[in-house]
Motif scaffolding. Structure first.
Motif, PDB file in Angstrom:
ATOM      1  N   ARG A 152      -3.726  53.831  17.235  1.00  0.00           N
ATOM      2  CA  ARG A 152      -2.939  55.073  17.216  1.00  0.00           C
ATOM      3  C   ARG A 152      -3.847  56.307  17.267  1.00  0.00           C
ATOM      4  NH1 ARG A 152       0.101  51.954  13.469  1.00  0.00           N
ATOM      5  NH2 ARG A 152      -0.724  53.061  11.672  1.00  0.00           N
ATOM      6  N   ASP A 207       3.414  61.353  19.361  1.00  0.00           N
ATOM      7  CA  ASP A 207       4.065  60.605  18.271  1.00  0.00           C
ATOM      8  C   ASP A 207       4.887  59.445  18.835  1.00  0.00           C
ATOM      9  OD1 ASP A 207       3.054  61.974  16.094  1.00  0.00           O
ATOM     10  OD2 ASP A 207       4.677  63.435  16.041  1.00  0.00           O
ATOM     11  N   VAL A 256       4.030  55.132  18.424  1.00  0.00           N
ATOM     12  CA  VAL A 256       4.952  54.076  17.998  1.00  0.00           C
ATOM     13  C   VAL A 256       5.030  52.990  19.081  1.00  0.00           C
ATOM     14  CG1 VAL A 256       7.329  53.504  17.354  1.00  0.00           C
ATOM     15  CG2 VAL A 256       6.327  55.658  16.578  1.00  0.00           C
ATOM     16  N   GLU A 301       3.856  49.196  18.591  1.00  0.00           N
ATOM     17  CA  GLU A 301       4.858  48.121  18.658  1.00  0.00           C
ATOM     18  C   GLU A 301       4.415  47.035  19.644  1.00  0.00           C
ATOM     19  OE1 GLU A 301       7.337  47.680  16.759  1.00  0.00           O
ATOM     20  OE2 GLU A 301       7.803  49.640  15.909  1.00  0.00           O
ATOM     21  N   LEU A 354      13.580  44.901  17.559  1.00  0.00           N
ATOM     22  CA  LEU A 354      13.523  46.368  17.510  1.00  0.00           C
ATOM     23  C   LEU A 354      12.301  46.914  18.243  1.00  0.00           C
ATOM     24  CD1 LEU A 354      14.499  47.612  13.924  1.00  0.00           C
ATOM     25  CD2 LEU A 354      15.366  48.472  16.098  1.00  0.00           C
ATOM     26  N   TYR A 384      12.690  47.392  22.002  1.00  0.00           N
ATOM     27  CA  TYR A 384      13.702  48.430  22.211  1.00  0.00           C
ATOM     28  C   TYR A 384      13.094  49.819  21.983  1.00  0.00           C
ATOM     29  CZ  TYR A 384      17.897  51.230  21.501  1.00  0.00           C
ATOM     30  OH  TYR A 384      18.849  52.209  21.584  1.00  0.00           O
ATOM     31  N   LEU A 385      12.323  49.954  20.919  1.00  0.00           N
ATOM     32  CA  LEU A 385      11.682  51.250  20.642  1.00  0.00           C
ATOM     33  C   LEU A 385      10.719  51.622  21.771  1.00  0.00           C
ATOM     34  CD1 LEU A 385      10.914  51.010  16.801  1.00  0.00           C
ATOM     35  CD2 LEU A 385      12.608  52.461  17.908  1.00  0.00           C
ATOM     36  N   GLU A 399       0.764  55.606   6.086  1.00  0.00           N
ATOM     37  CA  GLU A 399       1.318  55.015   7.302  1.00  0.00           C
ATOM     38  C   GLU A 399       1.901  53.638   6.995  1.00  0.00           C
ATOM     39  OE1 GLU A 399      -1.126  56.970  10.917  1.00  0.00           O
ATOM     40  OE2 GLU A 399      -2.002  55.141  10.119  1.00  0.00           O
ATOM     41  N   ASP A 439       2.935  50.331   8.729  1.00  0.00           N
ATOM     42  CA  ASP A 439       2.940  49.503   9.940  1.00  0.00           C
ATOM     43  C   ASP A 439       2.802  48.036   9.559  1.00  0.00           C
ATOM     44  OD1 ASP A 439       0.273  49.108   9.324  1.00  0.00           O
ATOM     45  OD2 ASP A 439      -0.503  50.357  10.949  1.00  0.00           O
ATOM     46  N   TYR A 490       3.975  57.928   9.319  1.00  0.00           N
ATOM     47  CA  TYR A 490       4.227  57.039  10.453  1.00  0.00           C
ATOM     48  C   TYR A 490       5.028  55.837   9.965  1.00  0.00           C
ATOM     49  CZ  TYR A 490       3.456  53.583  14.074  1.00  0.00           C
ATOM     50  OH  TYR A 490       3.664  52.639  15.042  1.00  0.00           O
ATOM     51  N   ILE A 491       5.984  55.403  10.782  1.00  0.00           N
ATOM     52  CA  ILE A 491       6.756  54.205  10.422  1.00  0.00           C
ATOM     53  C   ILE A 491       7.056  53.435  11.706  1.00  0.00           C
ATOM     54  CG2 ILE A 491       9.027  55.330  10.589  1.00  0.00           C
ATOM     55  CD1 ILE A 491       9.857  53.735   8.109  1.00  0.00           C
ATOM     56  N   ASP A 492       7.088  52.108  11.607  1.00  0.00           N
ATOM     57  CA  ASP A 492       7.425  51.333  12.798  1.00  0.00           C
ATOM     58  C   ASP A 492       8.480  50.280  12.477  1.00  0.00           C
ATOM     59  OD1 ASP A 492       6.202  49.180  11.648  1.00  0.00           O
ATOM     60  OD2 ASP A 492       4.462  49.176  12.973  1.00  0.00           O
ATOM     61  N   SER A 493       8.718  49.379  13.423  1.00  0.00           N
ATOM     62  CA  SER A 493       9.840  48.454  13.285  1.00  0.00           C
ATOM     63  C   SER A 493       9.647  47.462  12.141  1.00  0.00           C
ATOM     64  CB  SER A 493      10.057  47.693  14.597  1.00  0.00           C
ATOM     65  OG  SER A 493       8.957  46.862  14.869  1.00  0.00           O
ATOM     66  N   VAL A 494       8.399  47.191  11.780  1.00  0.00           N
ATOM     67  CA  VAL A 494       8.173  46.244  10.678  1.00  0.00           C
ATOM     68  C   VAL A 494       8.697  46.845   9.374  1.00  0.00           C
ATOM     69  CG1 VAL A 494       6.441  44.956   9.389  1.00  0.00           C
ATOM     70  CG2 VAL A 494       6.151  45.284  11.847  1.00  0.00           C
ATOM     71  N   LEU A 497      10.868  49.260   9.153  1.00  0.00           N
ATOM     72  CA  LEU A 497      12.325  49.386   9.299  1.00  0.00           C
ATOM     73  C   LEU A 497      13.012  48.077   8.924  1.00  0.00           C
ATOM     74  CD1 LEU A 497      13.169  51.209  12.663  1.00  0.00           C
ATOM     75  CD2 LEU A 497      13.647  51.974  10.340  1.00  0.00           C
ATOM     76  N   ASN A 517       8.958  63.112  13.162  1.00  0.00           N
ATOM     77  CA  ASN A 517       8.592  61.900  13.915  1.00  0.00           C
ATOM     78  C   ASN A 517       9.129  60.633  13.248  1.00  0.00           C
ATOM     79  OD1 ASN A 517       6.539  62.432  11.873  1.00  0.00           O
ATOM     80  ND2 ASN A 517       5.408  60.716  12.748  1.00  0.00           N
ATOM     81  N   ARG A 526      12.919  60.470  13.798  1.00  0.00           N
ATOM     82  CA  ARG A 526      13.193  60.062  15.183  1.00  0.00           C
ATOM     83  C   ARG A 526      13.277  58.540  15.297  1.00  0.00           C
ATOM     84  NH1 ARG A 526      13.297  61.333  20.473  1.00  0.00           N
ATOM     85  NH2 ARG A 526      11.791  60.444  21.921  1.00  0.00           N
ATOM     86  N   VAL A 527      12.424  57.836  14.564  1.00  0.00           N
ATOM     87  CA  VAL A 527      12.449  56.364  14.615  1.00  0.00           C
ATOM     88  C   VAL A 527      13.763  55.840  14.009  1.00  0.00           C
ATOM     89  CG1 VAL A 527      11.287  54.246  13.845  1.00  0.00           C
ATOM     90  CG2 VAL A 527       9.923  56.219  14.588  1.00  0.00           C
ATOM     91  N   ILE A 541      16.535  56.700  16.718  1.00  0.00           N
ATOM     92  CA  ILE A 541      16.504  55.867  17.924  1.00  0.00           C
ATOM     93  C   ILE A 541      16.919  54.434  17.618  1.00  0.00           C
ATOM     94  CG2 ILE A 541      14.910  54.809  19.585  1.00  0.00           C
ATOM     95  CD1 ILE A 541      13.551  57.503  19.776  1.00  0.00           C
ATOM     96  N   SER A 542      16.534  53.942  16.450  1.00  0.00           N
ATOM     97  CA  SER A 542      16.883  52.561  16.101  1.00  0.00           C
ATOM     98  C   SER A 542      18.323  52.459  15.592  1.00  0.00           C
ATOM     99  CB  SER A 542      15.914  52.030  15.040  1.00  0.00           C
ATOM    100  OG  SER A 542      15.964  52.844  13.884  1.00  0.00           O
ATOM    101  N   THR A 568      19.499  53.403  12.684  1.00  0.00           N
ATOM    102  CA  THR A 568      19.532  52.928  11.297  1.00  0.00           C
ATOM    103  C   THR A 568      19.725  54.053  10.279  1.00  0.00           C
ATOM    104  OG1 THR A 568      17.116  53.048  11.247  1.00  0.00           O
ATOM    105  CG2 THR A 568      18.080  50.916  11.749  1.00  0.00           C
TER     106      THR A 568
END
Lengths: 143, 128
Positions: free
Chosen positions: A22, A40, A44, A48, A111, A114-115, B20, B22, B53-57, B59, B84, B87-88, B91-92, B94
């Motif tokens: 990143r 940003d 992601v 991913e 997910l 998709y992201l 972060e 992840d 920062y956050i990602d699908s894991v 989530l 940011n 936004r995750v 978009i997801s 959730t």
């Protein structure tokens, strides 16, 4: 920026290096003229793609190279950054990936891809069983 | 990533996360959530105000925990005000499921309201 040679980053197939990826996305994205919001999004998306590789590419351990690695190639152009995330793992049949970019996945899984679709301008997944996987993403600067 | 957990009034656990989230760091967050759930606490406020920062894991962990506490008759809410990270959630899809609020007071009020509604809808004896 004129088109230059891509920057290549080879990392072990290990989630502790995701933050490093990143950081590189941010550095090269800035040089390509992407906005902070674009960067940003791309952070992601690339993270991913790497996480998918870590989770699936060498999952069965069979035929895995030692050490298992992920190659990330950054090709910046003015106002655009193309990134490839490639592994030489077990691959899969792309026709059987249960994700369509316009359709939110089940919250139980899927997910990540998709992201990636939602956060980039174009995505291409090249893979075949036994032949590794390459995910090619492009992000263009917001106008 | 750092997680601080505190329990308030024997019913609400507040997990304050920074850094972060992840695939590398999220398992530690999962452990903290599991420890909270093992104590039998069914109301959880996850404060992501200091998360960059956050990602699908991450989530996925939040979604799993939300389902778990809901099954126990509790609830989970998330505090988040970074664009940011929001936004995750958006978009997801959730944001609603995870009760994402931009202010801590708002999420606290939401959980208190849900808890009051749950208590009021229970049998007055509270027995079986």
């Amino acid at each position: 920026m004129a088109e230059t040679l891509p920057v290549e980053l080879l990392i072990p197939c290990d989630p502790q290096y995701l933050s490093v990826v990143r950081l590189v996305v941010a550095g090269i994205g800035g040089r390509a003229g992407l906005t902070i919001d674009d960067i940003d999004d791309l952070k992601v998306a690339v993270s991913e793609a790497c996480t998918n590789t870590i989770d699936h590419a060498f999952a069965d351990g069979e035929g895995a190279p030692q050490p298992a690695t992920i190659m990330i190639r950054f090709a910046p152009r003015q106002g655009e950054l193309r990134i490839e995330v490639e592994d030489v793992g077990q691959g899969f049949d792309p026709d059987r990936v249960p994700v369509r970019p316009d359709q939110p996945p089940s919250l139980e899984g899927g997910l990540g891809l998709y992201l990636i679709h939602q956060l980039t301008d174009s995505v291409e997944v090249q893979s075949a069983p036994g032949s590794g996987t390459k995910v090619i993403m492009t992000k263009r600067a917001a106008r | 990533m750092k997680v601080q957990t505190k329990t308030e009034d024997d019913w609400l656990a507040v997990l304050s996360v920074s850094g972060e989230m992840d695939a590398f760091t999220a398992p530690e967050f999962r452990n903290c959530l599991d420890e909270t759930l093992e104590k039998g606490i069914a109301w959880i406020l996850v404060d992501l105000g200091e998360v960059e920062y956050i990602d699908s894991v991450a989530l996925g962990i939040l979604i799993g925990s939300a389902k778990c506490v809901t099954e126990r008759g509790g609830g989970l809410a998330v505090v988040c005000n970074r664009t940011n990270v929001l936004r995750v959630f958006d978009i997801s899809g959730t944001r609603e499921l995870l009760n994402v609020c931009q202010a801590e007071s708002e999420s606290r009020r939401l959980l208190e309201q849900q808890r009051t509604a749950t208590v009021n809808s229970s049998a007055p004896e509270g027995g079986q």
